[in-house]
Each structure stands twice: as structure tokens, then as C-alpha cells.
Design an enzyme around this catalytic site. Sequence first.
Site, short mmCIF file in Angstrom:
data_model
loop_
_atom_site.label_atom_id
_atom_site.label_comp_id
_atom_site.label_asym_id
_atom_site.label_seq_id
_atom_site.Cartn_x
_atom_site.Cartn_y
_atom_site.Cartn_z
N LYS A 1 32.89 -10.42 42.24
CA LYS A 1 33.73 -10.47 41.24
C LYS A 1 34.39 -10.89 42.84
CE LYS A 1 34.16 -7.04 37.11
NZ LYS A 1 34.80 -6.71 37.17
N LYS B 1 25.72 0.05 41.86
CA LYS B 1 26.22 -1.25 41.75
C LYS B 1 25.16 -2.27 41.55
CE LYS B 1 30.59 -4.12 42.60
NZ LYS B 1 31.73 -3.72 42.90
N HIS C 1 45.17 0.45 37.33
CA HIS C 1 45.95 -0.77 37.96
C HIS C 1 47.27 -0.69 37.09
CE1 HIS C 1 41.53 -3.67 37.94
NE2 HIS C 1 41.87 -2.43 39.11
N ASN D 1 34.34 -0.32 35.71
CA ASN D 1 35.95 -0.20 35.25
C ASN D 1 36.86 1.29 34.83
OD1 ASN D 1 36.42 -2.92 35.91
ND2 ASN D 1 35.84 -2.99 33.88
#
Length: 349
Positions: free
Chosen positions: A142, A220, A245, A238
Site C-alpha cells: 500500500k 500481515k 483517521h 483497518n
Amino acid sequence: MKKLTVNVGKTYEILIEKGIMQACGSYIKKVSNAKKVCVITDSNVAPLYLEKVVSSLEEENYEVFSFIFKAGESSKTTATVVEMVEFLAEKGLTRKDLVVALGGGVCGDMAGFASAVYLRGIDFVQMPTTLLSQVDSSVGGKTGVDLPQGKNLCGAFHQPILVLMDPLALNTLSDHFFNDGMGEVIKAGCIKSAELFEKIETIDVKENIEDIIFDCVDIKRGVVERDEKEQGERALLNFGHTIGHGIEKLHNFSGISHGEAVGVGMLMISEIGEKAGLTEKGTAERIKKVLEKYNMKTADNNSVEDIIEAMQHDKKKTANGINFVMLNAIGDSFIYPVENEKINGLFGI
């Protein structure tokens, strides 16, 4: 040395070893036939490690250039990435050349994005220097930058060809930034490993840091291999981030670090889950105690209403609502879609 292999598209290795930064050139030489290498780093990391990395690369006869940007989330913009790709063009890097991201999560995200869009994609190597980037952001491909509307809204999936992790780099982190990285370590335990979470609760993480890094990266790696482009399971990574965020946005991406905001987000969504009967009782209290153990925030001074408003620009938002990540219990997570008109109710307002 600890080694993991990530089997996505073009397979790459993650190598974890104290002192590996000093020998980075020899490891990179095994995977890249580049002539030119651009090391992208920030103003905090450059004085500490840039000379060492450049020297190792030059020993392998690479022609090396360096791009240094101002440290901090405020630099994570499209404008900075444009400066990066213009620098790559100015130095004449070709599609066979290489970018090395030397730094924390901000550096890795931006250098990865620059390498993804320059000449429609050139190779890059991740050399993460913070706990947060070693346990999380350097793995999985990402990349991206923030927009005024929200965090990481502009980016691309672009896998590195190699990840080199030197735990010795963590020795130069302040307690604040080490603890910030613990936000992602705690998250990994929450979503996938009750055993890892118990380790975090009971052991001295710093004394066992290589094992902790390995455990987090292995979690991960498995998720990314099963769902590289976040069509399903990868969204579990997330956990805490949707609220986190939103909190970061309200602070204009300064004044609260990413790991701190995620920590608050994990605690808030777990408290909500318990009240809704979705999450095992006592889960939020365990998360709160671990956050306190690492001197992390457990609350934010913004109102719930403002946090909900800031979440409306999160990547997890759909046309109908937001996909929250919640816990059945520590180590057992799931995706919980909530329609727009029901979000306020979920948050108790």
C-alpha cells in the site's frame, strides 16, 4: 536472521536482522540489476542513516542519488510526490532503476507511490526505520498520500521487491515514537492473534523486539497473500483506523500521531461493540490497559459528532455507509457494515 517470503505477484523477501542496514547494498544487488538508485528519506532519518546506506550501495557500484524531504505527516502530499518524480526524471532513472525508501511510514508510503507512478512503475525497496513501519506499513504494497479531504485517499498498490528491517534503527526512536508503533502491534494481536496480544500484555516488548516484529509481519504477510488488493480479509487490518483517521484529520495530521489515533479508535470501537453485544465483555478494558502500559492516549478531545463527520471521507466508506472492523474477542475480528442512517445510533448519539 529472520526471513519471511511474501507470495504475491512477484515474490519478495522480508529480512530482519540487527545491522542489516550496513550491508544493504549486497542484499539489494541480489534482487536488482539497476544502474542508478535514488534513496528517498526525510530530514530526521538522513543525518542518522543516509551516509551508511549510500556507502553500502556505492560499494556495489550503484550510482546513488538522495532525495530528502521535511519529516512529518504534513509532507505527505501530492506536491511532495511530484517533487520526487521530477527528481527521478532529472537524474535520468530508467524503468530498470530503483528507489529505496529509507524511513518511517510516511517515507515508505510516498517513496512507494512515487516509484509506482514514475514511468508507470519502477522497482523499490523498503528499509523501514520506525516500529510502526517495520511491523506494518512497509509490508503489503500500500502506497499513497493524504488529501485535504482525508488520509491516504490518493495512492496505488505497488509491492516492493525487498524489505530490509534493522531492529537497531529502533534504538534512535524516542519513547513517544516507539510507543506510537505499538498501536499497530496491538492491532495485529487484536485482529488475528490472542497469543501475540498476551505477549504484549505480559512481556517487555523492547527486550523481545525481533520476535514481536516477526509475529506482526507474519500476520500481515498471511493476510496480504490471501487478499492483496483488499477485497475482503485485508480490510481487517483497518481495525481502529476508520475512527483513527477521522481523529487525525480533525487534528490536521499533526498533534496526534497515527498509532495514537489508531489506539483511540480501537478502544472506541471495542467499547461500542461491547455495548451492542457484538464484542466479548472486558475486551475494551484489556485494550485500554495495554494502551496505558505504553503511555498511549485512550481518548480524544474532539466530540463524537465531529469524529463521525470526519469519518465520512474514509476509504472504508461505501455508497450506503461505512464498513467498521470489530472484534468478537481478542484475536477474532470481523467486518461490520453500518448504514449511514444508523452510524449515529451505533455511537450512541
